[in-house]
Design a protein around this motif. Structure first.
Motif, PDB file in Angstrom:
ATOM      1  N   PRO A  95     -57.898  42.747   5.281  1.00  0.00           N
ATOM      2  CA  PRO A  95     -57.605  42.740   6.718  1.00  0.00           C
ATOM      3  C   PRO A  95     -58.635  41.945   7.513  1.00  0.00           C
ATOM      4  O   PRO A  95     -59.829  41.967   7.206  1.00  0.00           O
ATOM      5  N   ASP A  96     -58.146  41.259   8.523  1.00  0.00           N
ATOM      6  CA  ASP A  96     -59.007  40.613   9.503  1.00  0.00           C
ATOM      7  C   ASP A  96     -59.245  41.629  10.614  1.00  0.00           C
ATOM      8  O   ASP A  96     -58.384  41.859  11.461  1.00  0.00           O
ATOM      9  N   TRP A  97     -60.408  42.237  10.607  1.00  0.00           N
ATOM     10  CA  TRP A  97     -60.682  43.320  11.561  1.00  0.00           C
ATOM     11  C   TRP A  97     -60.985  42.798  12.966  1.00  0.00           C
ATOM     12  O   TRP A  97     -61.288  43.580  13.859  1.00  0.00           O
ATOM     13  N   GLU A  98     -60.865  41.475  13.145  1.00  0.00           N
ATOM     14  CA  GLU A  98     -60.858  40.934  14.501  1.00  0.00           C
ATOM     15  C   GLU A  98     -59.443  41.010  15.088  1.00  0.00           C
ATOM     16  O   GLU A  98     -59.275  41.232  16.286  1.00  0.00           O
ATOM     17  N   MET A  99     -58.456  40.816  14.224  1.00  0.00           N
ATOM     18  CA  MET A  99     -57.060  40.883  14.667  1.00  0.00           C
ATOM     19  C   MET A  99     -56.542  42.320  14.636  1.00  0.00           C
ATOM     20  O   MET A  99     -55.854  42.771  15.562  1.00  0.00           O
ATOM     21  N   TYR A 100     -56.853  43.033  13.573  1.00  0.00           N
ATOM     22  CA  TYR A 100     -56.484  44.441  13.461  1.00  0.00           C
ATOM     23  C   TYR A 100     -57.641  45.312  13.938  1.00  0.00           C
ATOM     24  O   TYR A 100     -58.766  44.839  14.102  1.00  0.00           O
TER      25      TYR A 100
ATOM     26  N   CYS B 276     -51.461  44.178  -1.477  1.00  0.00           N
ATOM     27  CA  CYS B 276     -50.729  45.067  -0.576  1.00  0.00           C
ATOM     28  C   CYS B 276     -50.936  44.731   0.892  1.00  0.00           C
ATOM     29  O   CYS B 276     -50.022  44.920   1.703  1.00  0.00           O
ATOM     30  N   PHE B 277     -52.119  44.250   1.250  1.00  0.00           N
ATOM     31  CA  PHE B 277     -52.301  43.914   2.659  1.00  0.00           C
ATOM     32  C   PHE B 277     -51.311  42.830   3.073  1.00  0.00           C
ATOM     33  O   PHE B 277     -50.643  42.936   4.107  1.00  0.00           O
ATOM     34  N   THR B 278     -51.170  41.791   2.260  1.00  0.00           N
ATOM     35  CA  THR B 278     -50.250  40.710   2.578  1.00  0.00           C
ATOM     36  C   THR B 278     -48.806  41.184   2.542  1.00  0.00           C
ATOM     37  O   THR B 278     -47.977  40.771   3.349  1.00  0.00           O
ATOM     38  N   MET B 279     -48.488  42.056   1.608  1.00  0.00           N
ATOM     39  CA  MET B 279     -47.125  42.520   1.454  1.00  0.00           C
ATOM     40  C   MET B 279     -46.648  43.338   2.646  1.00  0.00           C
ATOM     41  O   MET B 279     -45.483  43.251   3.054  1.00  0.00           O
ATOM     42  N   PHE B 280     -47.555  44.106   3.245  1.00  0.00           N
ATOM     43  CA  PHE B 280     -47.150  45.058   4.273  1.00  0.00           C
ATOM     44  C   PHE B 280     -47.537  44.664   5.695  1.00  0.00           C
ATOM     45  O   PHE B 280     -47.100  45.317   6.639  1.00  0.00           O
ATOM     46  N   ASN B 281     -48.329  43.608   5.874  1.00  0.00           N
ATOM     47  CA  ASN B 281     -48.869  43.300   7.198  1.00  0.00           C
ATOM     48  C   ASN B 281     -48.957  41.803   7.436  1.00  0.00           C
ATOM     49  O   ASN B 281     -49.385  41.059   6.544  1.00  0.00           O
ATOM     50  N   PRO B 282     -48.571  41.314   8.621  1.00  0.00           N
ATOM     51  CA  PRO B 282     -48.723  39.887   8.918  1.00  0.00           C
ATOM     52  C   PRO B 282     -50.185  39.483   8.985  1.00  0.00           C
ATOM     53  O   PRO B 282     -51.047  40.303   9.332  1.00  0.00           O
ATOM     54  N   LYS B 283     -50.468  38.209   8.696  1.00  0.00           N
ATOM     55  CA  LYS B 283     -51.865  37.759   8.585  1.00  0.00           C
ATOM     56  C   LYS B 283     -52.294  36.801   9.687  1.00  0.00           C
ATOM     57  O   LYS B 283     -53.493  36.562   9.844  1.00  0.00           O
ATOM     58  N   THR B 284     -51.351  36.225  10.434  1.00  0.00           N
ATOM     59  CA  THR B 284     -51.743  35.291  11.482  1.00  0.00           C
ATOM     60  C   THR B 284     -51.552  35.919  12.858  1.00  0.00           C
ATOM     61  O   THR B 284     -50.662  36.765  13.043  1.00  0.00           O
ATOM     62  N   THR B 285     -52.362  35.502  13.805  1.00  0.00           N
ATOM     63  CA  THR B 285     -52.279  36.050  15.158  1.00  0.00           C
ATOM     64  C   THR B 285     -50.922  35.760  15.790  1.00  0.00           C
ATOM     65  O   THR B 285     -50.341  36.622  16.462  1.00  0.00           O
ATOM     66  N   ALA B 286     -50.403  34.552  15.573  1.00  0.00           N
ATOM     67  CA  ALA B 286     -49.109  34.190  16.160  1.00  0.00           C
ATOM     68  C   ALA B 286     -47.999  35.095  15.636  1.00  0.00           C
ATOM     69  O   ALA B 286     -47.150  35.576  16.403  1.00  0.00           O
TER      70      ALA B 286
ATOM     71  N   LYS C  38     -59.810  49.070  13.476  1.00  0.00           N
ATOM     72  CA  LYS C  38     -60.069  50.310  12.750  1.00  0.00           C
ATOM     73  C   LYS C  38     -59.447  51.461  13.548  1.00  0.00           C
ATOM     74  O   LYS C  38     -59.350  51.417  14.785  1.00  0.00           O
ATOM     75  N   LEU C  39     -59.026  52.498  12.834  1.00  0.00           N
ATOM     76  CA  LEU C  39     -58.271  53.568  13.483  1.00  0.00           C
ATOM     77  C   LEU C  39     -59.077  54.264  14.577  1.00  0.00           C
ATOM     78  O   LEU C  39     -58.520  54.619  15.632  1.00  0.00           O
ATOM     79  N   ASP C  40     -60.378  54.471  14.382  1.00  0.00           N
ATOM     80  CA  ASP C  40     -61.187  55.134  15.413  1.00  0.00           C
ATOM     81  C   ASP C  40     -61.171  54.337  16.719  1.00  0.00           C
ATOM     82  O   ASP C  40     -61.027  54.918  17.810  1.00  0.00           O
ATOM     83  N   GLU C  41     -61.287  53.011  16.609  1.00  0.00           N
ATOM     84  CA  GLU C  41     -61.249  52.176  17.805  1.00  0.00           C
ATOM     85  C   GLU C  41     -59.882  52.240  18.473  1.00  0.00           C
ATOM     86  O   GLU C  41     -59.766  52.322  19.703  1.00  0.00           O
ATOM     87  N   GLN C  42     -58.868  52.202  17.655  1.00  0.00           N
ATOM     88  CA  GLN C  42     -57.498  52.259  18.167  1.00  0.00           C
ATOM     89  C   GLN C  42     -57.241  53.589  18.881  1.00  0.00           C
ATOM     90  O   GLN C  42     -56.637  53.626  19.965  1.00  0.00           O
TER      91      GLN C  42
END
Length: 536
Positions: free
Chosen positions: A14-19, A353-363, A21-25
């Motif tokens: 995960p890119d934690w700049e784009m996504y 799994c990260f790629t399979m379940f979640n988009p990777k680009t900001t757009a 962490k749950l505590d922050e969310q």
């Protein structure tokens, strides 16, 4: 289930700049609730201690918290606040389990008594109540991002703020504002905090909760039923139905809120599904049939027609047992229960799994936030406009004219019987009130042409006996639709297949084979050509 195997390594993280962490969310969600316009939001944190579970290797109780965000656009009413404050403790879950024989539920018996019968939960003039759950599986972090994004939209749900979701379509935004004025939304930003913590520790394929139980297999309907490809690393259901604290909290929420609709947000593919999960054939309730048409329309309007529509137990390629949505449908008598799969990369390595379940680009991320928020709001509007049978005063035994005019989409688990019933319901809806009905081309479609009688009969043999959804005990597994909408027997399918094989063989020997001989040339014999021509 898990995508195609590839050879590249290492896998993406995960890119934690784009996504987030749950505590922050979670902190941001709390701030949004505090700042919501018109004091339109209420937040309550619920706690539970699950049962000791020997299958997880520990006899210690496992605790969990879930945050519940409630939205009522013009301000939280006293009745809504009392309902939320009245959410019971785990004792209500344990009392229900003790007071009910689990055997009929686990066998998939349709003749069971709901926890909260719908007739006892509605009053004339009630607002439409919807529950939306995000983050049931730890690795599906795009879903909790959508949860936060959706709560942010609702915290200031004005025409000006909602119009961009519909790309400037103010008419649609006005419909949504009107629908929100007559709705109460209960949202769970993250159902599985324990599993999310495991994911954030670096185990990016983890879907289960913090002690290794899949909370979407922990419910009574078909609990513990294992398919031949059952994998405890993915689908361990727990020691008993409702053993997990996350399941118990969700039970308590639904018991108190008595919703008209529940939408479970997942990722792993693009799909919009209705019950059941544990069978490969669509249940033939009028609401389900209407929802298939509505979801097909939403898919075309907002998801660029990417999503598979239909019965979850067929669409995902496998049947699932002990799922939350199957129990919500029967156990809480909820008319509209759906599972939405909002992203999937089928080309990803099965361990990526990260790629399979979640988009990777900001757009791509931003586009998915907008599209799926629009679809959620549009579905809320559809319920408000009485398109879903049994909700907001809509006739539970009929289609509305709006639904009748929608096309019947290609849908998994949809047989010719369902298509015929949908056509009949559409005709009845349009006949009394539409003078131009004879000029109107009625929607048409056909069932899933990929279904085969043999595979579905095999499925039936592995499942407990159940009531047939067809009148007069007809066999649904023999109703395999053809492209022209007619119903062919299995023997007719075999005759057609044999005829096609003969025609192809004739084409090969009369046209293709002579041309290949000519290209090879006199005396030009090599291993490749002789192998093709059968000369070696």
């Amino acid at each position: 289930k898990y995508g195609k195997q590839m050879t590249h390594t290492p896998f993406d993280v995960p890119d934690w700049e784009m996504y987030s962490k749950l505590d922050e969310q979670t902190d941001r969600v709390y701030a949004l609730v505090e700042q919501a316009v018109n004091r339109s939001m209420l937040l309550k944190r619920l706690h539970s201690e699950g049962a000791p579970s020997e299958g997880t290797g520990t006899s210690e109780p496992y605790e969990a918290d879930i945050d519940l965000v409630t939205f009522e656009r013009m301000g939280i009413s006293g009745e809504t606040q009392a309902r939320i404050e009245g959410i019971k403790s785990d004792d209500s879950v344990l009392d229900w389990v003790k007071g009910n024989d689990m055997a009929p539920w686990m066998a998939g018996d349709t003749d069971v008594t709901p926890v909260t019968p719908r007739s006892a939960s509605r009053e004339p003039g009630d607002k439409v109540r919807i529950v939306i759950g995000f983050g049931e599986h730890g690795r599906e972090i795009i879903t909790t991002e959508l949860g936060e994004h959706f709560i942010r939209l609702l915290s200031n749900a004005t025409l000006e703020n909602l119009a961009p979701v519909f790309e400037g379509d103010e008419e649609m935004a006005r419909k949504v504002v009107s629908a929100l004025d007559n709705s109460i939304l209960h949202m769970i930003p993250c159902e599985n905090k324990g599993g999310r913590a495991v994911f954030e520790s670096g185990q990016y394929c983890e879907r289960k909760n913090g002690r290794g139980v899949d909370i979407n297999r922990n419910w009574p309907v078909h609990f513990g039923f294992k398919e031949p490809d059952y994998d405890p690393k993915e689908e361990y259901p727990g020691s008993e139905p409702l053993s997990e604290p996350e399941s118990r909290i969700m039970f308590r929420i639904l018991e108190a809120t008595k919703p008209d609709a529940f939408i479970s947000i997942h990722s792993g593919m693009h799909g919009m599904f209705v019950p059941p999960d544990h069978l490969p054939v669509l249940e033939d309730s009028i609401a389900n049939l209407a929802e298939v048409k509505i979801l097909g329309q939403l898919n075309d309007d907002y998801i660029d027609s990417r999503s598979t529509i239909g019965a979850a137990g067929h669409a995902v390629g496998y049947v699932a047992h002990g799922t939350a949505t199957d129990f919500y449908n029967k156990g809480f008598d909820i008319p509209s229960v759906q599972t939405w799969e909002i992203f999937g990369d089928e080309k990803a390595h099965y361990k990526d799994c990260f790629t399979m379940f979640n988009p990777k680009t900001t757009a791509e991320f931003d586009e998915y936030m907008r599209r799926w928020s629009a679809a959620l709001l549009a579905y809320i509007s559809a319920m408000h406009e009485q398109m879903v049978p049994g909700i907001n005063g809509a006739d539970s035994e009929a289609f509305s004219q709006d639904v009748a005019r929608m096309k019947t989409p290609k849908a998994c688990g949809l047989t010719q019987y369902h298509v015929d019933l949908m056509t009949e319901l559409s005709q009845k809806a349009l006949t009394p009130a539409d003078p131009a009905k004879e000029e109107q081309e009625l929607p048409s479609g056909d069932g899933d042409a990929q279904e085969t009688g043999d595979s579905m009969q095999q499925e039936e043999k592995r499942l407990p006996e159940r009531a047939s959804p067809l009148p007069d005990g007809q066999d649904i597994y023999k109703l395999i639709p053809s492209n022209d909408g007619s119903v062919l027997s299995q023997m007719e399918h075999l005759y057609i297949a044999a005829l096609v094989a003969i025609v192809l063989a004739m084409l090969y020997f009369l046209i293709i084979r002579p041309r290949r001989v000519k290209r090879a040339g006199r005396g030009a014999v090599n291993h490749r050509n002789t192998r093709v021509l059968g000369l070696v």
